[in-house]
Design a protein around this motif. Structure first.
Motif, PDB file in Angstrom:
ATOM      1  N   ARG A   1      47.837 -37.562   4.291  1.00  0.00           N
ATOM      2  CA  ARG A   1      47.333 -36.494   3.404  1.00  0.00           C
ATOM      3  C   ARG A   1      47.708 -35.098   3.853  1.00  0.00           C
ATOM      4  NH1 ARG A   1      42.879 -37.064  -0.282  1.00  0.00           N
ATOM      5  NH2 ARG A   1      42.036 -34.975  -0.139  1.00  0.00           N
ATOM      6  N   GLU A   2      47.388 -34.836   5.142  1.00  0.00           N
ATOM      7  CA  GLU A   2      47.594 -33.462   5.617  1.00  0.00           C
ATOM      8  C   GLU A   2      49.069 -33.098   5.690  1.00  0.00           C
ATOM      9  OE1 GLU A   2      45.383 -32.534   9.119  1.00  0.00           O
ATOM     10  OE2 GLU A   2      43.512 -33.109   8.129  1.00  0.00           O
ATOM     11  N   ALA A   3      49.867 -34.065   6.149  1.00  0.00           N
ATOM     12  CA  ALA A   3      51.307 -33.787   6.247  1.00  0.00           C
ATOM     13  C   ALA A   3      51.893 -33.570   4.857  1.00  0.00           C
ATOM     14  CB  ALA A   3      52.024 -34.945   6.948  1.00  0.00           C
ATOM     15  N   LEU A   4      51.442 -34.379   3.876  1.00  0.00           N
ATOM     16  CA  LEU A   4      51.989 -34.221   2.525  1.00  0.00           C
ATOM     17  C   LEU A   4      51.568 -32.864   1.938  1.00  0.00           C
ATOM     18  CD1 LEU A   4      53.713 -35.336   0.301  1.00  0.00           C
ATOM     19  CD2 LEU A   4      51.736 -36.545  -0.604  1.00  0.00           C
ATOM     20  N   PHE A   5      50.328 -32.448   2.228  1.00  0.00           N
ATOM     21  CA  PHE A   5      49.889 -31.125   1.762  1.00  0.00           C
ATOM     22  C   PHE A   5      50.826 -30.051   2.326  1.00  0.00           C
ATOM     23  CE2 PHE A   5      47.482 -27.180   1.868  1.00  0.00           C
ATOM     24  CZ  PHE A   5      46.872 -27.154   0.623  1.00  0.00           C
ATOM     25  N   ASP A   6      51.061 -30.118   3.643  1.00  0.00           N
ATOM     26  CA  ASP A   6      51.930 -29.107   4.278  1.00  0.00           C
ATOM     27  C   ASP A   6      53.347 -29.151   3.702  1.00  0.00           C
ATOM     28  OD1 ASP A   6      49.907 -28.213   5.821  1.00  0.00           O
ATOM     29  OD2 ASP A   6      50.599 -29.125   7.702  1.00  0.00           O
ATOM     30  N   ALA A   7      53.870 -30.374   3.567  1.00  0.00           N
ATOM     31  CA  ALA A   7      55.256 -30.498   3.081  1.00  0.00           C
ATOM     32  C   ALA A   7      55.357 -30.067   1.619  1.00  0.00           C
ATOM     33  CB  ALA A   7      55.732 -31.944   3.244  1.00  0.00           C
ATOM     34  N   GLY A   8      54.359 -30.435   0.800  1.00  0.00           N
ATOM     35  CA  GLY A   8      54.356 -30.055  -0.620  1.00  0.00           C
ATOM     36  C   GLY A   8      54.284 -28.544  -0.771  1.00  0.00           C
ATOM     37  N   MET A   9      53.453 -27.916   0.065  1.00  0.00           N
ATOM     38  CA  MET A   9      53.337 -26.456   0.033  1.00  0.00           C
ATOM     39  C   MET A   9      54.651 -25.805   0.456  1.00  0.00           C
ATOM     40  SD  MET A   9      50.728 -25.244  -1.023  1.00  0.00           S
ATOM     41  CE  MET A   9      49.289 -25.840  -1.624  1.00  0.00           C
TER      42      MET A   9
END
Ligand code: FAD
Length: 288
Positions: free
Chosen positions: A240-248
């Motif tokens: 979740r957190e990595a995808l949030f960072d990467a998506g941002m």
């Protein structure tokens, strides 16, 4: 009167930045929208737009309520309005309701057909709604555009011809469907300019923060996923957190490229998540 087109005309600092939010489905969540709005307001967007359920019920009350709260925070608001399932009399009631609530701008849309609501046949395309609003009110009118073509359109060129009809009918500003490949947006802008569409266009950016969300959005709106973005989704889908960072990071890189290429406006689909708007605005605040 502050139309969105006049914000584009008068702004010295470019691009114009705006957010999109939707009315929460349940009443109790509607109360919590105040907290989201307060965070969004602190980022001083040029305007915030509020979506409208295609519904079939004769009310846009949640949209109007939130759009009018936004105005009270000193920020221009845009109330979305769809027409496929409404009669002229119903649309007129909604227009008067918007005016009485102090709202000065709408995003005029056709909406999608809804299996639970019979189309009323007074309006077939958004162009019909735009002409009707122009005739009956002085609201500022924005409309939707589709860098990859609307999914029902026979071709991008045909869709752009219909877009020109919306501008000719009275739309003075456009907001684009989300896209993940800026080159697609640049090609669309080039074609739109050649077709005589000269109103300001907001580039629609949706930061992707989970894989289910993106798959749902793509099946709804048909946006294509560039290979480099698909790899990011595959790599981080279970974190979740990595995808949030990467998506941002992906959305920020899209925005930086759009600003460097001189786009007039950027419209951020916030999905009511102030964390998204916060992260994005702080990442770009020194780039104007
Ligand atoms: P139109 O402009 O009417 O176009 C629809 C299709 O008809 C296109 O394929 C177009 O090429 C074609 N067409 C147009 N004119 C003609 C003509 N004269 N002859 C033949 N074909 C024609 N939906 C909601 O329900 N609520 C919302 O709040 C909402 N907000 C949105 C915000 C944005 C920024 C965008 C991009 C979309 C939004 N939508 C919303 C989705 C929208 O309602 C759908 O995409 C809908 O299918 C099309 O709406 P439109 O206003 O673009 O339609």
């Amino acid at each position: 009167m502050s139309t969105i087109a006049s914000i584009f005309e008068n702004k010295t600092r470019k691009p114009v930045i705006s957010f999109e939010i939707f009315p929460p489905k349940r009443d109790e969540l509607l109360k919590n929208i105040d907290a989201t709005l307060a965070v969004l307001a602190s980022m001083h967007p040029d305007f915030v737009s509020v979506t409208f359920g295609a519904g079939g019920s004769v009310t846009n009350s949640a949209t109007v309520e939130i759009a009018s709260k936004i105005k009270k925070l000193g920020i221009e608001s845009v109330a979305h309005l769809t027409c496929l399932n409404y009669s002229k009399a119903e649309i007129l009631t909604m227009i008067r309701n918007l005016e009485a609530s102090g709202i000065e701008n709408i995003l005029a849309l056709r909406g999608d057909s809804n299996p639970n609501a019979e189309p009323k046949n007074d309006f077939v395309h958004a162009r019909d709604l735009i002409a009707f609003v122009r005739e009956n009110s002085s609201l500022g009118i924005s409309a939707a555009c589709y860098p990859e073509g609307h999914p029902e359109a026979e071709s991008l060129d045909a869709d752009i011809r219909h877009l020109k009809e919306k501008v000719d009918a009275g739309a003075t500003h456009l907001i684009s469907q989300l896209f993940f490949d800026n080159d697609i947006f640049y090609r669309f802008m080039d074609k739109a300019g050649k077709a005589g569409i000269n109103v300001p266009v907001d580039a629609g950016i949706m930061p992707v923060v989970n894989k289910a969300q993106i798959e749902r959005m793509i099946s709804l709106c048909g946006a294509s996923l560039p290979e480099k973005f698909r790899k990011i989704l595959d790599r981080y889908e279970n974190d979740r957190e990595a995808l949030f960072d990467a998506g941002m990071a992906y959305a920020v890189s899209q925005i930086i490229d759009l600003i460097a290429s001189g786009v007039e406006g950027i419209h951020i689909y916030t999905m009511n998540n102030p964390k998204i708007a916060d992260r994005l605005t702080s990442a770009i605040k020194n780039l104007f």
